[in-house]
Motif scaffolding. Sequence first.
Motif, PDB file in Angstrom:
ATOM      1  N   ILE A  29       8.337   6.700 -11.749  1.00  0.00           N
ATOM      2  CA  ILE A  29       9.456   6.962 -12.291  1.00  0.00           C
ATOM      3  C   ILE A  29      10.395   7.801 -11.511  1.00  0.00           C
ATOM      4  N   GLN A  40      18.631  -3.287 -10.763  1.00  0.00           N
ATOM      5  CA  GLN A  40      17.353  -3.824 -11.152  1.00  0.00           C
ATOM      6  C   GLN A  40      16.221  -3.231 -10.109  1.00  0.00           C
ATOM      7  N   VAL A  41      15.212  -2.408 -11.002  1.00  0.00           N
ATOM      8  CA  VAL A  41      14.385  -1.837 -10.141  1.00  0.00           C
ATOM      9  C   VAL A  41      13.062  -2.611 -10.360  1.00  0.00           C
ATOM     10  N   SER A 235      16.587   0.514 -23.766  1.00  0.00           N
ATOM     11  CA  SER A 235      15.183   0.010 -23.425  1.00  0.00           C
ATOM     12  C   SER A 235      15.238  -0.770 -22.238  1.00  0.00           C
ATOM     13  N   ILE A 238      16.246   0.970 -16.892  1.00  0.00           N
ATOM     14  CA  ILE A 238      15.211   1.590 -16.246  1.00  0.00           C
ATOM     15  C   ILE A 238      15.502   2.905 -15.633  1.00  0.00           C
ATOM     16  N   LEU A 241      16.482   5.740 -18.095  1.00  0.00           N
ATOM     17  CA  LEU A 241      15.331   5.985 -19.017  1.00  0.00           C
ATOM     18  C   LEU A 241      14.213   7.027 -18.095  1.00  0.00           C
TER      19      LEU A 241
END
Lengths: 273, 314
Positions: A29, A40-41, A235, A238, A241
Amino acid sequence: MRVRPVGVGLRYGVLFALAALVLVPFVGIILASVHPPDQQVSGLSLPDRISWENFSVAWNQAHFGSLVRSSLIIAAGVVPAAVILATLAGYGLTVLRAPGSRPVTGAFVLGLTIPVELVVVSLYFNLRDVGLSNSYLAIIMAEIALFLPFGVYWMSAHFAQVPIELVEASRIDGARDLIVLLRVLLPISWPAITTLTVLIFMWSWNQFLLVLVLMQDPEKRTAPAGLGYFVGQYSTNIPLLSAASLIVILPIVAVYLAFQRNFVSGLTQGAVK
Amino acid sequence: MADPRTTVVARSSPPAAGLRRGGAPSRPGRRRWSGWLYILPAAAVYLAFAIWPTIAAARLSFFEWNGILPPRWVGLDNYREIFDTPALYGAVGHSLVLVVFFSVIPVAFGLFLTAMLSGRVRRGMAFFRVVFFLPQVLPLVAVGITWRWLYSDDGVVNEALTAVGLGGITRAWLGDYGVALFALGLIGTWVMSGLCMMLFLSGVQKIDPSLYEAAVLDGAGAVRQFFAVTLPGLRGEVSIAAVITTIAALASFDLVYVTTNGGPANQTTVPGLLVYRLAFTQGDIGGASALAVVLAVTVIGLVTVIRWLTKERS
């Protein structure tokens, strides 16, 4: 002579592998959080460029600044009150041995097994009836009550280990109960009190369900409760979050690292005796 | 009653002292009524904000109530409904599966590792202790969000599987009907294993070395030594680890709420989640209370069983 199960090298190999398993999610994270927003991870990839933007978006636009403030307000109410009440009760139960202290101790200890789920629904309606919906005070009182079983238990056990002669001697000198507690017992109780303090801070910081239910106003929730709400809205983002999660995690990790001896001794020492 | 995961964590310490005191006959000095002055503030808060809501929940479980209209007495109907509705008793079943992942596996794994390391790792132990305890202090919400991402389609889990040639089994783990509950359980294994390991590793160092010497003289091999000396010596630690982790498994609301929210197709619902839903989205306060009571009884029942199983028999 004991049988040597495995060589030293292998032992450390296993320990390092397990430590890596614990730490990889954090690496994951942290890496994700410094990706540019909405990129995009994928897996443990490094971002093209390191971006701190997610943290500022989470802090300002997603209100984590004010959520953290709510968490601190609640902790500031809960921690000192719970520690003081637990210390006083432990003293009354174990040192002064008030009549009936055995069943009362039992009633507190029983509280250790009761899940938050059992009380939270009726608590919500009880508090609503007395006009304490969405109130920090209500959450603070409820958390104190939730942490008291452990606190009373902990302080009672601590006072039970104090040599009784110490207390008796000062009583003979004519000291009153409160003076005995403040002058004789407190100075030798700081390690136990510190441990209780950091544990209660941690529980208060991490408490989720209670806050989710008792604080219906999303703006006034605590950081973890806000995070739980946030994940429903974003959600798929990423990086954002991850940044928000790190904001919630960092304070408690900092306290843990500063007081790790207290955390760990609370966990391991007494278990064994 | 605090955060169940952590609450009990620290419970490890005090019983010891309490027991020791029980061992020594009563202390000198008289009982003092003035002690109640000190107990009263804590007792008052505890009564008002913990005991009273507990009684209220038990009472509400016998009523049908939507939170607005007057409650209507229905006797045991709410409980009957739990045992008749697959979605409800299924949630209790799921939480028992989680007990395997949160409790049984970490305890077994911790014991295995303790046997293998034989408690003789000293150098660098401070570092490992800090790392292995770390998952214990984190808010489960953040743990859940982290694992959501690790388990996702292009998350780290699938990346690692592909790297070792298992690309064929990659999937969105928490969204898979068959494996979501197990994937969720493994998060619990991740959180709890370090705690169990550290409890056992520190416990094993307190076992009297002469017991091992005696076992060796009797011709016991490593396996016999483990079962004859190590395991009995760790009785207290195993009991505490099992109790802490079991309570955490049954109170996994935080984790489930942010990872799967009960999905896919109700495969990962747990009692806590349904208590929340019944009470606050379906307006079935009585049903929610009955399920909460069933959950509490399950917790107390399992804890009692663990205590009994690990009791010292002399």
